[in-house]
Design an enzyme around this catalytic site. Structure first.
Site, mmCIF file in Angstrom:
data_model
loop_
_atom_site.group_PDB
_atom_site.id
_atom_site.type_symbol
_atom_site.label_atom_id
_atom_site.label_comp_id
_atom_site.label_asym_id
_atom_site.label_seq_id
_atom_site.Cartn_x
_atom_site.Cartn_y
_atom_site.Cartn_z
ATOM 1 N N HIS A 136 0.814 -1.219 0.000
ATOM 2 C CA HIS A 136 0.000 0.000 0.000
ATOM 3 C C HIS A 136 0.848 1.270 0.000
ATOM 4 O O HIS A 136 0.329 2.356 -0.260
ATOM 5 C CB HIS A 136 -0.979 0.000 1.175
ATOM 6 C CG HIS A 136 -0.370 0.233 2.522
ATOM 7 N ND1 HIS A 136 -0.057 -0.787 3.397
ATOM 8 C CD2 HIS A 136 -0.017 1.381 3.160
ATOM 9 C CE1 HIS A 136 0.446 -0.279 4.504
ATOM 10 N NE2 HIS A 136 0.484 1.035 4.384
ATOM 11 N N ASP A 166 0.233 -7.793 1.560
ATOM 12 C CA ASP A 166 0.554 -6.361 1.601
ATOM 13 C C ASP A 166 2.058 -6.130 1.552
ATOM 14 O O ASP A 166 2.606 -5.341 2.313
ATOM 15 C CB ASP A 166 -0.042 -5.696 2.833
ATOM 16 C CG ASP A 166 0.042 -4.166 2.765
ATOM 17 O OD1 ASP A 166 0.114 -3.634 1.638
ATOM 18 O OD2 ASP A 166 0.058 -3.528 3.831
ATOM 19 N N SER A 240 4.659 2.606 7.799
ATOM 20 C CA SER A 240 4.314 1.422 7.012
ATOM 21 C C SER A 240 5.493 0.957 6.171
ATOM 22 O O SER A 240 6.124 1.746 5.471
ATOM 23 C CB SER A 240 3.125 1.718 6.094
ATOM 24 O OG SER A 240 1.961 1.921 6.838
#
Length: 494
Positions: A136, A166, A240
């Site tokens: 992402h 992911d 992230s």
């Protein structure tokens, strides 16, 4: 006379020096004890300074640029403000820039699309420039720039992604002799162990946060093939894709998600285990795609009532609600109603334990499963297949349980052939109506197809009536229903 002499000597004034020293002794002793206590407490806490110095160079900041679509007339009015795009030109330049920015409701301008930018973290796993991060972080990016700790900014290409976990793999262009992290093993993690993260929350590069492992093997609704590491390490937007380290300076996870109601950190964060991440990395690097093992079953959690109805002393295992046609599970002899207790020697405590184990199994390998069937433990050998898209060992909806002692309160009819064909069921009865009673409390609803009651197959209305008449009173029994093409087990207490 001795008593009087003793009394006089006890209260005789001491020399001044002795009196001052005597008054200071308790204070000095308290200071020493407090200092010792604080030193001992501090010595029990980890020191992250050397670990950060050794590993910060291999952690990178990732910024991406993507072209946004042109704004439409519908998004040119900012909700809650009394002006539109034309009136915006009359405002001071600062406000125009604010409302026309990448995140503004005007989409970056009245006529031309403006580039959208995002930011995240990552880490280098090979000296020639391979970088791991989250999918992402780079999804939809037209340009990817990797910024190192020495402030170098290097372009990177996207090697491949795995949205299911992911994860994304990048390659720094012209990368040579780059700093590399040391990877550990997430299998050795223990709950309560100290861990720390390095990343770029809100764009603040090389921010260090620390905490402990809160739980292991978490299954999230977004992905049941990743047994996430849960921590209380502060993770925020921008973290992230960054690494999670142990106290040996080894990467044991990739920070991926947080649980939040505010958009920021709330004490619960999740990381992809490095063992799973490195497997994905090697497959993307070597083959360009990621393959996972597939069993081909629909599973659900075993709650207390289901455990009782199936003869388990306590809730454990993964209950198979449905076996897919042509699947490895069907070929290996698995049946609906089986409870998987072990997979290749590893205990299955929760149903969420099974999908990651299957997913990590190499395609074509044979896995040994111990299942509970009709109250007996049996062993089956199943050759694991390759996970097709949007299939696999899926989680069924959680079953509800009831405790009413009234009659079942439902009426059924034979299963029409057209309905049987549409949901892929060969036999059973259709529920016409459900009144208040054990069936309703258990979650049975109209149009459900009942195929089994108390481990007895139901192929006709007569079978249904016989099964209901033989139900024991006051004991939980299982009911297998097919609802909108998906099978689940419910629990009734007649």
């Amino acid at each position: 006379m001795r008593k009087a002499t003793t009394a006089v000597s006890r209260f005789s004034p001491a020399p001044l020096g002795q009196r001052v020293l005597g008054s200071l002794i308790p204070t000095l002793l308290a200071i020493v004890l407090v200092g010792w206590s604080q030193t001992g407490f501090a010595d029990g806490l980890p020191d992250f300074t050397e670990l950060v110095e050794e590993n910060a160079d291999a952690v990178v900041n990732i910024s991406t640029t993507s072209t946004a679509s042109a704004p439409t007339a519908a998004n040119k009015r900012f909700r809650g403000l009394p002006f539109d795009e034309g009136q915006l030109d009359q405002l001071p330049e600062f406000f125009q820039d604010f409302f026309r920015g990448p995140q503004s409701p005007f989409g970056g301008g009245p006529s031309e699309p403006r580039p959208s930018r995002s930011m995240g973290s990552g880490f280098i796993v090979s000296a020639d420039g391979y970088v791991l991060t989250n999918n992402h972080v780079v999804e939809g990016a037209d340009e990817i720039i990797v910024r190192l700790n020495d402030r170098r900014e290097l372009p990177a290409t996207l090697v491949g992604t795995d949205p299911r976990s992911d994860m994304a793999v990048l390659k720094i262009e012209n990368g040579d002799d780059l700093p590399v992290v040391k990877t550990g093993s997430s299998k050795n993690l223990k709950v309560g162990e100290w861990v720390f993260a390095i990343g770029s929350p809100f764009g603040f590069d090389y921010t260090v946060t620390a905490g402990i492992v809160s739980a292991l093997g978490r299954s999230l609704p977004s992905e049941n093939y990743v047994p996430f590491i849960q921590t209380d390490v502060a993770i925020n937007p921008g973290n992230s894709g960054g690494p999670l380290f142990n106290l040996d300076g080894e990467v044991i996870g990739i920070n991926s998600q947080i649980y939040t109601r505010s958009g920021g950190f709330m004490g619960v964060s999740f990381a992809i285990p490095i063992d799973d991440a490195m497997s994905v990395f090697r497959q993307i690097r070597d083959k360009g795609v990621v393959s996972r093992g597939w069993l081909g079953v629909l599973i659900q959690e075993v709650n207390r009532d289901l455990a009782e109805s199936f003869g388990l002393k306590r809730p454990r295992g993964a209950l198979i609600a449905e076996v897919m046609d042509g699947s490895p599970a069907e070929a290996g002899g698995l049946q609906p109603g089986d409870i998987v207790l072990e997979y290749d020697g590893d205990d299955i405590q929760l149903s969420s334990d099974l999908p990651p184990m299957v997913g990590r199994t190499p395609i074509g390998d044979t896995a040994r499963l111990m299942v509970l069937r009709s109250g007996k433990e049996i062993t089956l050998d199943v050759e694991i297949g390759q996970l097709p898209d949007e299939r696999g060992a899926q989680q069924a909806a959680p079953a509800e349980s009831g405790s009413s002692a009234s009659p079942l309160g439902l009426t059924v009819e034979p299963l029409p052939s057209d309905l049987a064909d549409s949901i892929g069921v060969s036999e059973g009865v259709v529920v016409l109506s459900v009144n208040r009673g054990p069936a309703y409390d258990a979650g049975v609803r109209a149009r459900d197809v009942i195929t089994e009651i108390n481990r007895k197959a139901v192929s006709s209305v007569e079978d249904f009536q016989k099964a209901v008449a033989a139900l024991p009173e006051g004991r939980a029994v299982s009911v297998r229903v097919v609802r909108q093409g998906r099978a689940i087990y419910l629990v009734m207490k007649p």
